[in-house]
Design a protein around this motif. Structure first.
Motif, PDB file in Angstrom:
ATOM      1  N   ASN A   1       0.825  -1.207   0.000  1.00 22.41           N
ATOM      2  CA  ASN A   1       0.000   0.000   0.000  1.00 22.41           C
ATOM      3  C   ASN A   1       0.861   1.261   0.000  1.00 22.41           C
ATOM      4  N   ALA A   2       1.928   1.252   0.806  1.00 21.82           N
ATOM      5  CA  ALA A   2       2.793   2.428   0.901  1.00 21.82           C
ATOM      6  C   ALA A   2       3.461   2.739  -0.437  1.00 21.82           C
ATOM      7  N   ARG A   3       3.739   1.711  -1.223  1.00 18.90           N
ATOM      8  CA  ARG A   3       4.385   1.924  -2.528  1.00 18.90           C
ATOM      9  C   ARG A   3       3.497   2.729  -3.484  1.00 18.90           C
TER      10      ARG A   3
ATOM     11  N   GLY B   1      -8.007   4.334   7.072  1.00 18.77           N
ATOM     12  CA  GLY B   1      -8.730   3.258   6.404  1.00 18.77           C
ATOM     13  C   GLY B   1      -8.187   2.947   5.028  1.00 18.77           C
ATOM     14  N   SER B   2      -7.721   3.981   4.336  1.00 19.86           N
ATOM     15  CA  SER B   2      -7.179   3.787   2.991  1.00 19.86           C
ATOM     16  C   SER B   2      -5.842   3.054   3.031  1.00 19.86           C
ATOM     17  N   LEU B   3      -4.977   3.417   3.972  1.00 15.86           N
ATOM     18  CA  LEU B   3      -3.678   2.763   4.066  1.00 15.86           C
ATOM     19  C   LEU B   3      -3.810   1.314   4.505  1.00 15.86           C
ATOM     20  N   ARG B   4      -4.836   1.012   5.288  1.00 19.15           N
ATOM     21  CA  ARG B   4      -4.979  -0.327   5.859  1.00 19.15           C
ATOM     22  C   ARG B   4      -5.947  -1.189   5.048  1.00 19.15           C
ATOM     23  N   GLN B   5      -5.971  -0.995   3.746  1.00 19.92           N
ATOM     24  CA  GLN B   5      -6.772  -1.837   2.860  1.00 19.92           C
ATOM     25  C   GLN B   5      -6.002  -3.120   2.534  1.00 19.92           C
TER      26      GLN B   5
ATOM     27  N   ASP C   1      -6.491  -4.756  -0.098  1.00 19.14           N
ATOM     28  CA  ASP C   1      -6.272  -4.674  -1.546  1.00 19.14           C
ATOM     29  C   ASP C   1      -5.548  -3.365  -1.851  1.00 19.14           C
ATOM     30  N   ALA C   2      -4.278  -3.455  -2.267  1.00 22.72           N
ATOM     31  CA  ALA C   2      -3.474  -2.260  -2.524  1.00 22.72           C
ATOM     32  C   ALA C   2      -4.046  -1.403  -3.653  1.00 22.72           C
ATOM     33  N   LYS C   3      -4.873  -1.997  -4.513  1.00 23.65           N
ATOM     34  CA  LYS C   3      -5.474  -1.220  -5.600  1.00 23.65           C
ATOM     35  C   LYS C   3      -6.414  -0.150  -5.048  1.00 23.65           C
TER      36      LYS C   3
END
Length: 705
Positions: free
Chosen positions: A160-162, A215-219, A221-223
């Motif tokens: 996700n961080a990438r 919430g977005s960072l901890r998805q 699904d990285a998409k």
């Protein structure tokens, strides 16, 4: 609101209030850090932490070994891999008034033995309201990204961080090993656009930028993360193969040179007056920054001084967060509901007509306990000018940051004629058992124990939590379903599932919604695997009041084995006997903690439940800390005045070398370090034949360590 001064508290009242504060803070930590669904305001949370710290400072022997003062963040959420932080990610102490900042500076000078005229520089930077993230680079390449988690173990969110543009994938001329720490956040404009997209799709809106970012960072699904407009500010570092600079400011400038976004409002200050002036300048710009901040962070600029100052259990001594004041709004209190927790505590919750406070819509607030509702604190003293809280009242609520508010006041001129004083239940709303409030306790508790569905399910949820047995495939939702269907009523039932049902049980499990052949087989295999459990995890999993992770670790390290621990608890009598006195010699164990622990082992039903469970387990003994220092494993006590270092610095040094620092002298004490003014402790040490060193002798012993 009137609050009784600490000096006027009796020991009984202090113990009761500490227990109440701890329960409320732990619940808030879980909601904020693990669930991304905070349920009290920042201001309310900060007030609870301040009150807790004040009482603990005045009554140090009452401090629980599992005090929230010694904790950081929350547990790692389900679904993510774990990453252990090589260097712990800490939280920050808080300042709320200008005087707190001047006290912070004064304390730094005292600790470092600096005169008022000696130069002392600080950095001051905005405190970003987002999600903490650690980035590890090796040979200039991003290797992994991890959330703070509980400070020691975070969530692996590398993929996700990438996807975040502000996070470089590769660095030039960077140290061979570089761990960059900072905050993931979302700008106001991007947040508004995201909610517009949610509305267009008919999806639920996000409450605020912080929750949206977290919430977005901890998805999983990285998409999904890639589609969210996340940003990153770098403000610190962890493990380094070589220094970034000689000062905080120079190190941050180096991070900017490497390609990281750093906050342009960061500046150095030579005095508390300059720090406060910069704080107020940032406060004035707050509304126009385009992203959320909730204060200003001050850090000692000299990294050599930072090293000397070191850390407390969860916070650095060389930094503090100066928080902004809370925001206020008025709304209608529609209903008061009672929730029952793991320890049987009846907790009132206010359901509010939704209201926007500081840009966030909120609809719930904590009401703490029955005294708070009635306009009194737990000692019977008046708060809110004695105004009680009733259903239908027009109430003032406040928040700071992004969380649900606390009721601050009541407008009696708008009270409906039909409003009646709230009758706090004397029976548990879940099971009908008597709800008893013991003398000195601020909380009324259900007496039903495991017959109470709310308590039983909460205890089982605790038992299978990540910090306890952490059984793969058996989370909170599953254990609640098993309880409802009568499969599991107490912890031992989990380990009897396969024995009781065998192939038939497996077949029944396959028929449940969400279960298939593979998941059912995996569950029984996971349960079998967790029959072997470390001592500290077992003690924590028992869910004994006041005994949390830190306390369980202390007990495990002290007693080493379940047999020794169980024998000590069985033989201990509250307030007397060798086992009781030995328990109290553990540094950090007070009478409240010890009483709760011993009581659990002397309650017939609870003890029987523990015995049934342990009979099916293989409990792994604790490992003694291995170190080659000359004081490793020794128990030391400091007394009198130390002249070459502060007491705090001496204790931190001893613990870093593997020594156990106790607060009182006993037969288990190995060394007493006595400075000028040593009194009864030195006398007792002499009587017991314990080795006594002066400060010079102690420092000589540590030479080379």
């Amino acid at each position: 609101m009137t609050v009784t001064s600490i000096e006027k508290l009796t020991r009984e009242a202090a113990a009761a209030e500490l227990a109440d504060l701890q329960a409320r803070i732990e619940a808030a930590n879980s909601a904020y850090h693990t669930l991304d669904a905070p349920d009290i305001s920042d201001a309310d949370y900060d007030a609870l932490k301040r009150r807790l710290a004040s009482i603990e400072a005045h009554f140090p022997d009452l401090k629980s070994t599992d005090s929230p003062s010694d904790k950081v963040g929350g547990a790692v959420a389900d679904g993510f891999g774990k990453i252990s932080h090589e260097q712990r990610m800490m939280s920050l102490g808080n300042a709320f008034e200008d005087e707190d900042v001047t006290d912070f500076v004064r304390g730094i000078r005292k600790y470092l033995n600096l005169t008022d005229s000696a130069p002392l520089v600080f950095t001051a930077e905005p405190k970003i309201d987002g999600l903490s993230l650690s980035l590890r680079y090796e040979d200039g390449v991003l290797v992994y990204a991890a959330t703070r988690g509980d400070g020691e173990v975070g969530e692996n969110v590398t993929a996700n961080a990438r996807t975040i543009a502000d996070i470089p994938q590769a660095l030039e001329n960077a140290p061979k090993i570089l761990e960059v720490r900072g905050e993931v956040y979302m700008s106001h404009a991007d947040f508004a656009a995201l909610n517009a997209q949610q509305d267009a799709r008919g999806d639920k809106r996000f409450a605020n930028p912080r929750n949206a970012a977290a919430g977005s960072l901890r998805q999983l699904d990285a998409k999904i993360t890639a589609a969210r407009p996340l940003r990153f500010f770098a403000y610190s570092w962890g493990v380094l193969s070589e220094p970034l600079g000689e000062t905080q400011a120079a190190s941050i400038a180096r991070l900017a040179e490497l390609g990281f976004q750093t906050n342009p409002l960061t500046q150095t200050c030579d005095s508390s007056e300059e720090m406060l002036a910069h704080y107020h300048r940032i406060e004035e710009q707050r509304a126009s920054l385009g992203y959320d901040i909730d204060g200003v962070v001050y850090k000692v600029d000299d990294l050599g001084y930072q090293h000397r100052l070191g850390f407390r259990s969860t916070t650095p001594r060389w930094a503090i967060a100066h928080k902004f004041p809370a925001e206020l709004a008025w709304t209608r209190l529609e209903k008061i509901e009672i929730q029952v927790g793991r320890t049987g505590a009846l907790s009132p919750v206010a359901r509010l007509t939704p209201v926007t406070v500081g840009g966030v819509v909120v609809s719930n607030a904590t009401l703490h306990n029955e005294d708070y509702i009635s306009g009194r604190d737990s000692r019977g003293e008046v708060i809110r000018e004695g105004k009680d809280i009733r259903e239908g009242d027009w109430v003032q609520v406040y928040r700071a940051g992004d969380v649900i508010p606390k009721i601050n006041d009541v407008d009696l001129t708008k009270r409906p004629d039909t409003a009646r004083p709230f009758a706090f239940p004397e029976h548990c709303p879940e099971c009908g058992s008597d709800a008893i409030r013991e003398e000195g306790d601020a909380v009324r508790r259900c007496s039903g124990g495991m017959i109470c569905p709310a308590q039983a399910t909460e205890k089982l949820r605790h038992f299978v939590s990540r910090a306890a047995f952490d059984i793969e495939g058996l989370g909170a939702r599953q254990v609640e379903a098993f309880y409802k269907d009568g499969w599991v009523r107490e912890p031992v039932d989990i380990f009897l599932l396969e024995q009781r049902y065998g192939a038939g049980g497996l077949q029944q499990l396959r028929k449940r919604e969400g279960w298939g052949d593979k998941s059912a087989e995996n569950l029984f295999a996971a349960i079998r695997e967790k029959r072997r459990i470390p001592l500290a995890k077992l003690i924590f999993a028992l869910g004994i009041r006041h005994v949390g992770e830190a306390g369980a670790s202390l007990l495990a390290n002290h007693y080493q084995s379940w047999v020794a621990f169980e024998q000590a608890m069985t033989g201990a009598l509250i307030g007397e006997g060798a086992e009781w006195l030995d328990l109290l010699t553990i540094d950090g164990v007070g009478e409240t903690f010890a009483t709760s622990l011993v009581s659990a082992f002397h309650q017939e039903a609870e003890r029987a439940s523990i015995d049934r469970l342990v009979a099916l387990l293989d409990v792994v003994d604790a490992e003694a800390r291995a170190t080659d220092s000359p004081v490793a494993g020794l128990t030391v006590v400091f007394t009198g005045t130390l002249e070459k270092m502060t007491r705090a610095e001496a204790k931190a040094r001893a613990e870093s070398l593997g020594a156990k620092v106790a607060g009182s002298v006993s037969k288990k004490t190995d060394i007493l370090i006595a400075g000028p003014g040593a009194g009864s402790k030195a006398t007792k040490a002499a009587d017991l034949g314990i080795k006594v060193l002066d400060e010079d002798g102690w420092l000589k012993l540590l030479e080379g360590a």
